[in-house]
Design an enzyme around this catalytic site. Structure first.
Site, PDB file in Angstrom:
ATOM      1  N   HIS A 140      35.662  27.931  17.371  1.00 56.28           N
ATOM      2  CA  HIS A 140      34.511  28.077  17.322  1.00 56.28           C
ATOM      3  C   HIS A 140      33.191  27.885  17.730  1.00 56.28           C
ATOM      4  O   HIS A 140      32.157  27.893  17.898  1.00 56.28           O
ATOM      5  CB  HIS A 140      34.952  29.620  16.591  1.00 56.28           C
ATOM      6  N   HIS A 142      40.416  25.372  14.164  1.00 58.55           N
ATOM      7  CA  HIS A 142      40.212  26.133  15.235  1.00 58.55           C
ATOM      8  C   HIS A 142      38.922  27.003  14.757  1.00 58.55           C
ATOM      9  O   HIS A 142      38.414  27.652  16.022  1.00 58.55           O
ATOM     10  CB  HIS A 142      41.616  27.394  13.868  1.00 58.55           C
ATOM     11  N   GLU A 143      37.847  26.916  13.780  1.00 62.37           N
ATOM     12  CA  GLU A 143      36.674  27.396  13.315  1.00 62.37           C
ATOM     13  C   GLU A 143      36.411  26.081  13.814  1.00 62.37           C
ATOM     14  O   GLU A 143      34.635  26.381  14.626  1.00 62.37           O
ATOM     15  CB  GLU A 143      36.125  27.426  12.046  1.00 62.37           C
ATOM     16  N   HIS A 156      32.079  27.049  20.537  1.00 65.94           N
ATOM     17  CA  HIS A 156      31.639  27.451  21.655  1.00 65.94           C
ATOM     18  C   HIS A 156      30.589  28.355  20.909  1.00 65.94           C
ATOM     19  O   HIS A 156      29.221  28.863  22.398  1.00 65.94           O
ATOM     20  CB  HIS A 156      32.467  28.556  21.676  1.00 65.94           C
TER      21      HIS A 156
HETATM   22 ZN   LIG Z   1      38.937  32.826  15.704  1.00 67.21          ZN
END
Ligand SMILES: [Zn+2]
Length: 687
Positions: free
Chosen positions: A479, A475-476, A482
């Site tokens: 990010h 998940h991290e 991104h």
């Molecule tokens: Zn998040």
């Protein structure tokens, strides 16, 4: 005191990639540097305002984008350190500069001379398409113009005064709301001294409760309403009366007609928000908020919630029946009440998919997982990661990587900080020490950081992660991608600077690989034997993901419905709060009604945090990530064409364009809820 000469935060960093020189920055540098950099930034704004040339994009908007670069850098470093490696001195510095920074930003947004320049550029562009701004420039201009408007820049006289008064009342009331929830959470403890009351609880739960008692200088065991204590208690405690007692305390927070009661606060908050929206020319607060979201308006959000509700409902009922059966089998009589749910659900979960953490962890050794995550980024986006010791770190456990793109060009720095420490906040997050921008061909690449609290290695064993921890890492890291892959011109829209209901797409989509057998088999290798994870375990891990998916979905939706109801009122609210809430969420009820319990009076997300008319965003993001991942599923989860599209249409674009436009460019259509329903098994008939 530090003189300007020795305060590094005021200068350009002479490190490689101009990375933050952690070894030489001293805590006492922050406050004087930030004070001075605020002055400098204000002077720059003064220069923009007094520019004798007519306002245009370059001398106004682009100038604002360049404004305060050093200030931003110092602030990032301070707050990132305050989260990851704090000290009382650092906390004090953060507290000291926080109000100064918010005053600086509101002075800017309240500056009438600055606004009139922004408005000139905006009107000029709107009235004359030959001004020739590219899409990103239009977005940035639009953002500035709207931010000024949303801060009341165009209001006059009494309206302006009232607007400011509402803002400050709301700041006070929402703070008060949160303080009340905290006070009510802390006001209750369950103190046990009889061994028999611990029946059903695993050792780690009992130990934590004993520790809690010890820290309060009490004997026996203490349970609190804080999640790490409350959740396992409700899951494992066999004694039904005690569960009822805990549940009642938990669900009546803020609704006990005492000094911490939040009912009056809710009335004031929703009415002030309505008034604020009306001053801004909107019919209600939800409309006002959603103008700055991918979903755009309340109708779309409500339809979205409703369609998920229709799909989830029969499954939630089936989940309820299943738990009821389990309870009856064990001799339970009567209804399944809210305080029975977690207890029998846990028994059912273990029965259906018993996967023990200890059984799974040996397959997820941290260094193998890290390498596999890097490999995934390599196969999707052609990235390579090279560990470097040339970059200063704020703690010896932090590692730094240089990240290169498929052509071998430098893309980003990546800091990884994995283990819990005193001074590090709980949870996991991605942040950056430096954002990306490319104004005047001056390319600044980002410095991204991922901070986690993973299981530490011991003398005997390396760091072995739980399945959830691997999920968190992905998940991290999403990010992080991104942040690393972004290719924008202006810093205010680059990387993760996107609308709130769009920001979790890049992170959540990465979680999908974890439940793909094809990837799981690559990453999950026993740290001692080198054997790959057994099929039967893989199947259990994947199946367990959808346990009670219908119930979980309905519960999330009920929060979303309640939130939307409170922020869609069009007349000031005077009625009974409990009945309002009940009617807002009645379609999602599956439990017998419990007088005195209330969701709203402790709903800090929407009354104390930033989620007003935004709670639906959790589900929205799930729909997006499932829908986007279905493209990978269709063409192969390592398909480089799909990855290239996802990269160029989503990851590189940040917030430089409307998110729905970006999404449609990737997907070919607006997101559909179908892939999420399929992924969670909600597309089938519930039987
Ligand atoms: Zn998040």
């Amino acid at each position: 005191m530090n003189t300007t000469e020795s305060n590094l935060l005021l200068k350009s960093f002479d490190t490689k990639y101009e990375a933050a020189p952690f070894n030489d920055i001293k805590t006492e540098h922050f406050v004087p540097a930030i004070d001075e950099l605020i002055l400098e930034a204000e002077k720059e704004i003064g220069d923009i305002v007094s520019n004798p040339n007519p306002a245009d994009f370059k001398n106004t908007i682009e100038a604002l984008e360049k404004n305060g670069e050093k200030l931003g850098r110092a602030v990032e470093i301070l707050f990132n350190l305050n989260h990851a490696e704090t000290s009382p001195e650092l906390q004090k510095a953060a507290q000291e500069v926080s109000p100064k920074l918010s005053e600086f930003s509101s002075r800017m947004l309240m500056n009438p001379a600055l606004f009139s320049r922004v408005k000139l550029v905006f009107d000029d562009y709107k009235g004359n398409s030959s001004v020739g701004l590219n899409t990103e420039q239009q977005t940035v201009l639009d953002n500035y113009y709207r931010d000024f408007l949303r801060n009341g820049a165009e209001l006059e006289g009494d309206k302006k005064k009232r607007f400011a008064a509402i803002k400050s009342d709301l700041a006070r009331l929402t703070l008060q709301f949160g303080d009340n929830v905290l006070a009510e959470t802390n006001a209750f403890i369950l103190h046990l001294s009889d061994n028999n009351d611990l029946e059903g609880m695993p050792g780690f739960v009992i130990d934590a409760a004993a520790q809690e008692a010890l820290s309060r200088e009490m004997d026996g065991w203490v349970f609190t309403l804080n999640h790490p204590s409350y959740v396992p208690f409700m899951k494992y405690c066999k004694n039904r009366e005690l569960r009822k007692k805990m549940f009642s305390a938990f669900s009546s927070r803020g609704n006990q007609d005492n000094e911490f009661d939040n009912k009056e606060n809710i009335r004031s908050i929703v009415n002030l928000r309505l008034e604020l929206a009306r001053i801004m020319g909107e019919k209600n607060y939800a409309t006002y908020v959603l103008k700055k979201r991918m979903s755009e308006n309340p109708d779309r959000v409500n339809q979205f919630i409703e369609s998920l509700h229709i799909a989830s409902r029969p499954h939630a009922e089936k989940d309820y029946a299943e738990v009821k059966n389990q309870a009856y089998e064990m001799g339970h009589l009567g209804e399944i009440e809210r305080w029975d749910w977690a207890y029998y659900s846990e028994i059912l979960r273990v029965k259906k998919y018993d996967v023990k953490e200890e059984e799974v962890k040996p397959y997820f050794e941290l260094s193998t997982v890290t390498r596999s995550v890097f490999d995934l980024a390599a196969s999707l986006y052609g990235l390579s990661f090279k560990e470097t010791k040339d970059i200063p770190v704020y703690h010896s456990e932090v590692s730094v990587y240089e990240v290169f793109d498929e052509k071998g060009e430098f893309l980003s720095l990546l800091y990884l900080d994995f283990f819990p420490r005193k001074g590090k906040q709980g949870g996991a997050w991605m942040t950056d020490f430096r954002g990306q921008s490319n104004i005047d061909k001056n390319s600044i690449r980002p410095h991204v950081s991922i901070v986690c609290n993973f299981t530490r290695p011991t003398d005997e064993k390396p760091s072995l992660l739980t399945f959830d921890e691997v999920n968190t890492f992905l998940h991290e890291f999403g990010h992080g991608l991104h942040g690393m892959l972004t290719k924008c011109t202006y810093p205010s829209v680059s990387g993760t600077n996107v609308f709130r209901d769009f920001v979790e797409l890049p992170s959540q989509i990465m979680e999908n690989w974890l439940t793909e057998k094809e990837w799981l088999e690559k990453v999950a290798v026993h740290f001692e034997t080198g054997e790959k994870i057994p099929d039967v375990l893989v199947k259990k891990l994947i199946d367990a993901r959808n346990f009670q998916a219908g119930y979980v979905s309905e519960r999330q939706l009920s929060f979303g419905m309640n939130d939307m109801a409170w922020h869609s009122i069009q007349e000031p609210f005077e009625g009974d709060l409990i009945s309002f809430e009940k009617s807002a969420i009645k379609n999602t009820d599956i439990f017998p009604d419990i007088p005195g319990s209330c969701m709203s009076t402790a709903f800090s997300h929407i009354f104390a945090g930033g989620y007003a008319a935004g709670y639906y965003g959790y589900k929205w993001a799930e729909v997006l990530d499932a829908d986007a991942f279905s493209v990978f599923k269709g063409k192969g989860i390592f398909n480089s064409d799909v990855a290239a599209d996802f990269r160029s249409f989503i990851l590189e674009k940040g917030g430089s364009e409307n998110p729905m436009t970006l999404y449609k460019r990737f997907r070919g259509s607006e997101p559909s809820i179908q892939p999420l329903l399929e992924r969670s098994g909600l597309d089938r008939d519930a039987e």
